[in-house]
Design a protein around this motif. Structure first.
Motif, short mmCIF file in Angstrom:
data_model
loop_
_atom_site.label_atom_id
_atom_site.label_comp_id
_atom_site.label_asym_id
_atom_site.label_seq_id
_atom_site.Cartn_x
_atom_site.Cartn_y
_atom_site.Cartn_z
N GLY A 10 0.81 -1.20 0.00
CA GLY A 10 0.00 0.00 0.00
C GLY A 10 0.85 1.26 0.00
N LEU A 11 1.92 1.25 0.79
CA LEU A 11 2.84 2.38 0.78
C LEU A 11 3.42 2.60 -0.61
N ARG A 12 3.83 1.50 -1.24
CA ARG A 12 4.47 1.61 -2.55
C ARG A 12 3.48 2.09 -3.62
N ASP A 13 2.26 1.56 -3.58
CA ASP A 13 1.28 1.94 -4.60
C ASP A 13 0.79 3.37 -4.44
N SER A 14 1.02 3.96 -3.28
CA SER A 14 0.58 5.34 -3.06
C SER A 14 1.57 6.37 -3.60
N VAL A 15 2.76 5.92 -3.98
CA VAL A 15 3.82 6.86 -4.40
C VAL A 15 3.38 7.78 -5.54
N PRO A 16 2.72 7.26 -6.61
CA PRO A 16 2.31 8.19 -7.68
C PRO A 16 1.41 9.31 -7.18
N MET A 17 0.56 9.02 -6.20
CA MET A 17 -0.31 10.06 -5.66
C MET A 17 0.46 11.10 -4.86
N LEU A 18 1.54 10.68 -4.24
CA LEU A 18 2.32 11.62 -3.43
C LEU A 18 2.89 12.74 -4.30
N VAL A 19 3.16 12.43 -5.56
CA VAL A 19 3.70 13.44 -6.48
C VAL A 19 2.72 14.59 -6.64
N GLY A 20 1.42 14.28 -6.61
CA GLY A 20 0.42 15.33 -6.73
C GLY A 20 0.05 15.96 -5.41
N ILE A 21 0.06 15.17 -4.34
CA ILE A 21 -0.37 15.69 -3.04
C ILE A 21 0.64 16.68 -2.48
N ALA A 22 1.92 16.41 -2.63
CA ALA A 22 2.94 17.26 -2.02
C ALA A 22 2.84 18.72 -2.46
N PRO A 23 2.82 19.03 -3.76
CA PRO A 23 2.68 20.44 -4.14
C PRO A 23 1.35 21.03 -3.74
N PHE A 24 0.30 20.21 -3.76
CA PHE A 24 -1.03 20.68 -3.35
C PHE A 24 -1.00 21.08 -1.88
N GLY A 25 -0.35 20.26 -1.04
CA GLY A 25 -0.25 20.58 0.38
C GLY A 25 0.60 21.80 0.64
#
Length: 242
Positions: A10-25
């Motif tokens: 689950g941690l690994r599969d979430s990585v692509p989403m982190l690319v979008g969440i980080a700048p949004f945050g």
């Protein structure tokens, strides 16, 4: 797979989403600081509200001097889409203890739903799959809170960051996740209908266009699936038409 293996996946599969969440945050943290929120108020909102679009709306309404009632009603309407998410995933958490369901419900966001629902569609229901959900959710939550903190601390040092369009990374990530899941005509038609309605209703207040798009996509998908499914037959083998 064991609990630990599912959690790590689950941690690994979430990585692509982190690319979008980080700048949004980071953008949220920057705007929160500009809007007069303290460090703890801004980070606390990300920790305990944990609803990206709703948090942006709260900052905007607070800046406009809106009342608490208006803010609560607006965020309630904006977050109505989570009813659809929870209804879709509810069969997957049947039988789990209440503490698990409460935790997973709090961490249910657009991004979490996209990743977790994809997993269930591919692998089906599994006894320990909630550990996969936990891995996805904990990674996304940590990223959102951490990037909000970075935005509050350092965002104002970068001029006009909110106009950079960094949030497009989130849209691109969603497209990459959703498109491969469209495998038949009803699914494709539902996605196209939802997209068309979203474009036509984007100017509606309180993000009502998002709800209209969701319900339109559901209606089109259900209608086409019913038309494609074979008619039930009675005991003599004749088709039964309702």
């Amino acid at each position: 797979m064991s609990r630990n293996q599912l959690y790590v996946r689950g941690l690994r599969d979430s990585v692509p989403m982190l690319v979008g969440i980080a700048p949004f945050g980071i953008i949220f943290g920057t705007l929160a600081g500009v809007g007069g929120l303290s460090l703890w108020q801004a980070v606390g909102m990300s920790m305990f509200v944990y609803a990206g679009s709703a948090q942006f709306i709260v900052i905007s309404l607070m800046g406009a001097g809106a009342s608490a009632v208006v803010i609560l009603l607006t965020t309630f309407i904006v977050n109505l889409r989570h009813v659809l998410y929870s209804a879709t995933l509810q069969p997957q958490v049947q039988g789990l203890p209440q503490r698990w369901r409460l935790l997973l419900a709090f961490w249910l966001t657009d991004e979490t739903f996209a990743v977790v629902q994809r997993y269930y569609l591919v692998h089906g229901r599994q006894p320990l799959a909630h550990w996969y959900w936990l891995g996805v959710a904990s990674a996304l939550y940590t990223c959102w809170v951490g990037s909000s903190l970075v935005g509050v601390l350092f965002g104002q040092a970068v001029p006009d960051m909110a106009s950079w369009g960094l949030e497009f990374a989130m849209l691109a990530t969603f497209i990459g996740i959703v498109v491969p899941l469209l495998r038949n005509q009803p699914q494709i038609a539902a996605a196209l209908a939802a997209g068309a309605v979203a474009l036509m209703t984007w100017s509606l207040p309180y993000k009502l266009g998002l709800m209209a798009a969701a319900f339109s996509g559901i209606a089109v998908g259900v209608l086409l699936e019913r038309r494609q499914s074979p008619h039930p037959q009675d005991a003599s083998g004749k088709e039964v038409h309702s």
